[in-house]
Design a protein around this motif. Sequence first.
Motif, PDB file in Angstrom:
ATOM      1  N   LEU A 194      43.111  20.472 -27.628  1.00 26.82           N
ATOM      2  CA  LEU A 194      43.252  21.851 -28.083  1.00 26.82           C
ATOM      3  C   LEU A 194      44.709  22.284 -28.136  1.00 26.82           C
ATOM      4  O   LEU A 194      45.135  22.933 -29.088  1.00 26.82           O
ATOM      5  CB  LEU A 194      42.462  22.779 -27.143  1.00 26.82           C
ATOM      6  N   TRP A 195      45.492  21.906 -27.126  1.00 29.62           N
ATOM      7  CA  TRP A 195      46.824  22.479 -26.943  1.00 29.62           C
ATOM      8  C   TRP A 195      47.933  21.576 -27.471  1.00 29.62           C
ATOM      9  O   TRP A 195      47.958  20.379 -27.203  1.00 29.62           O
ATOM     10  CB  TRP A 195      47.081  22.755 -25.463  1.00 29.62           C
ATOM     11  N   LEU A 196      48.847  22.206 -28.189  1.00 26.75           N
ATOM     12  CA  LEU A 196      50.083  21.574 -28.646  1.00 26.75           C
ATOM     13  C   LEU A 196      51.231  22.438 -28.137  1.00 26.75           C
ATOM     14  O   LEU A 196      51.337  23.613 -28.493  1.00 26.75           O
ATOM     15  CB  LEU A 196      50.102  21.498 -30.175  1.00 26.75           C
ATOM     16  N   LYS A 197      52.076  21.865 -27.274  1.00 22.09           N
ATOM     17  CA  LYS A 197      53.131  22.641 -26.628  1.00 22.09           C
ATOM     18  C   LYS A 197      54.484  22.005 -26.916  1.00 22.09           C
ATOM     19  O   LYS A 197      54.816  20.955 -26.372  1.00 22.09           O
ATOM     20  CB  LYS A 197      52.868  22.727 -25.120  1.00 22.09           C
ATOM     21  N   HIS A 198      55.259  22.686 -27.781  1.00 21.76           N
ATOM     22  CA  HIS A 198      56.562  22.158 -28.182  1.00 21.76           C
ATOM     23  C   HIS A 198      57.651  22.424 -27.151  1.00 21.76           C
ATOM     24  O   HIS A 198      58.661  21.720 -27.123  1.00 21.76           O
ATOM     25  CB  HIS A 198      57.008  22.802 -29.504  1.00 21.76           C
ATOM     26  N   ASP A 199      57.470  23.463 -26.349  1.00 23.02           N
ATOM     27  CA  ASP A 199      58.572  23.917 -25.498  1.00 23.02           C
ATOM     28  C   ASP A 199      58.182  23.984 -24.026  1.00 23.02           C
ATOM     29  O   ASP A 199      58.838  24.662 -23.241  1.00 23.02           O
ATOM     30  CB  ASP A 199      59.070  25.289 -25.973  1.00 23.02           C
ATOM     31  N   GLU A 200      57.111  23.301 -23.657  1.00 20.29           N
ATOM     32  CA  GLU A 200      56.702  23.229 -22.259  1.00 20.29           C
ATOM     33  C   GLU A 200      56.476  21.771 -21.884  1.00 20.29           C
ATOM     34  O   GLU A 200      56.294  20.913 -22.749  1.00 20.29           O
ATOM     35  CB  GLU A 200      55.404  24.015 -22.027  1.00 20.29           C
ATOM     36  N   LEU A 201      56.467  21.512 -20.593  1.00 24.23           N
ATOM     37  CA  LEU A 201      56.169  20.160 -20.138  1.00 24.23           C
ATOM     38  C   LEU A 201      54.661  19.927 -20.199  1.00 24.23           C
ATOM     39  O   LEU A 201      53.880  20.782 -19.784  1.00 24.23           O
ATOM     40  CB  LEU A 201      56.683  19.958 -18.712  1.00 24.23           C
ATOM     41  N   SER A 219      49.285  17.888 -26.210  1.00 19.49           N
ATOM     42  CA  SER A 219      50.347  17.222 -26.970  1.00 19.49           C
ATOM     43  C   SER A 219      51.683  17.898 -26.716  1.00 19.49           C
ATOM     44  O   SER A 219      51.759  19.117 -26.536  1.00 19.49           O
ATOM     45  CB  SER A 219      50.036  17.265 -28.463  1.00 19.49           C
ATOM     46  N   CYS A 220      52.739  17.095 -26.727  1.00 21.16           N
ATOM     47  CA  CYS A 220      54.082  17.642 -26.527  1.00 21.16           C
ATOM     48  C   CYS A 220      54.899  17.649 -27.811  1.00 21.16           C
ATOM     49  O   CYS A 220      56.021  18.160 -27.823  1.00 21.16           O
ATOM     50  CB  CYS A 220      54.821  16.839 -25.462  1.00 21.16           C
ATOM     51  N   ARG A 228      62.399  15.485 -29.325  1.00 23.08           N
ATOM     52  CA  ARG A 228      61.483  15.991 -28.304  1.00 23.08           C
ATOM     53  C   ARG A 228      61.061  14.919 -27.299  1.00 23.08           C
ATOM     54  O   ARG A 228      60.852  15.210 -26.121  1.00 23.08           O
ATOM     55  CB  ARG A 228      60.240  16.559 -29.012  1.00 23.08           C
ATOM     56  N   LEU A 229      60.928  13.672 -27.725  1.00 27.30           N
ATOM     57  CA  LEU A 229      60.301  12.668 -26.872  1.00 27.30           C
ATOM     58  C   LEU A 229      61.155  12.182 -25.703  1.00 27.30           C
ATOM     59  O   LEU A 229      60.626  12.031 -24.592  1.00 27.30           O
ATOM     60  CB  LEU A 229      59.849  11.475 -27.716  1.00 27.30           C
ATOM     61  N   VAL A 256      52.281  12.689 -25.931  1.00 25.31           N
ATOM     62  CA  VAL A 256      51.229  12.660 -26.943  1.00 25.31           C
ATOM     63  C   VAL A 256      51.759  13.290 -28.228  1.00 25.31           C
ATOM     64  O   VAL A 256      52.144  14.459 -28.244  1.00 25.31           O
ATOM     65  CB  VAL A 256      49.972  13.402 -26.456  1.00 25.31           C
ATOM     66  N   LEU A 257      51.790  12.499 -29.295  1.00 23.22           N
ATOM     67  CA  LEU A 257      52.273  12.943 -30.597  1.00 23.22           C
ATOM     68  C   LEU A 257      51.082  13.367 -31.451  1.00 23.22           C
ATOM     69  O   LEU A 257      49.983  12.833 -31.295  1.00 23.22           O
ATOM     70  CB  LEU A 257      53.019  11.819 -31.312  1.00 23.22           C
TER      71      LEU A 257
END
Length: 421
Positions: A219-226, A247-248, A276-277, A288-289
Amino acid sequence: MNITVCNPLLRTPLSLIVDDSCPVVNLTYYWIHQRHAWKARHQPNIPPERWEGNATQLKSIPPTIPADFAYEWAEWCWENGVKGKFSLIPYPAGVGRVDEGFPDFPTHEYHSWLRIYRELIWPSFDLTPEMLTHTAVVDLDTFSLTEEWEQVEWVDPPVDNRLTDYIITAMEMLDNVGIPCEGVTSPGAFGKRQEAAYAKAVLTASQHVNNNPRPFYFLWLKHDELPDVPIWYPEKEKGIAIASIVSCAGDWFGGWTGYDLGDADRFITEDLQGGRLPPILEKELPCVLVGHWPGFYFNGEKCGFDILKTVKARLDAYDPDATKTLWMKNSEIAHYYMARELTEITVMEEQHEIHLFTQFPTANFTLALDAPIRHVQVNGWDLREVHSRRDFQPDTFLIEGKQTFVAFDLEVGETRLALTE
């Protein structure tokens, strides 16, 4: 003696999520058509927002994605060790049911797609429904499309049996073609405002359809959190729980549209320092991409696929001896984190033993012991000592300074480690 549960084989999990994938049809083509038709009916004076797609691009978007491309993509992933999650939308845009076929398209293409799903994609990727249509909500009584949308109105879905029944229906359609799914994927933000009820519904549906007490959902995609792997509704004694795969890194391949080209540098730059990685990998957190199937195809130009190849090459350069990272399916990550959190570990100092008890089996379970150990047995089985992280595999142990790392497959019930210092 202090004991720490480490990442599997001391390697950080890597995983690729592929959304919006379905047999035969190109979801983007139908999604934009249907969304803009909905806008014309309900909001004729409000221009479409960016997330609703650009109708002027439809002339360049093919209505299908050929099985030949799926074969090429899946074969490359297999050869290069890429693993993750791949959606199989059961009733994409209401065009055809995966368990009944797509009557307006060649039958051989449908059968080719199913064969590729089962034989080439499934060994490396969990196959999940992305609910039923990824467009309009289905009336389960008539199986007709309603005016509600799965990723709009059902961001805040009904929390009664309708939600559970909806997910059960999606899972059953995959099961009807011989694919018992390990979890589900949210179309858009489906369920986000009722996550607790959503997680419970997925768990109930998984047990009902597949007798699977340990599913996952994305469900969640977080670009700016761990990133993390939250565990919901654990029942330690029964081996029941559900994991949220987070996902990050968002879709910087080819977008959900197939016309918004991404950039490999946003994942990891050529010097292996930026993007990001690297900071996520340095913190040894699940990496997770996310990509979308139409974006990999990119209207036949395969530009998103090319970016994936570049990202994989850079990740290989980041980890040239394969000691830092480990490609895993989403379900494998979920099971590992369940075991990590829900396994009871007891140190028997006088007996020089460690006792583990769990109802959450997983592969490559890895412990760090704060003492150099000369000999390790797991349930009476001698583990082999290795002398480098490259050789650290299941049923081995590795001494580094004053620490000993031990790896083995964790089974249901009791596991005993006998140690000789």
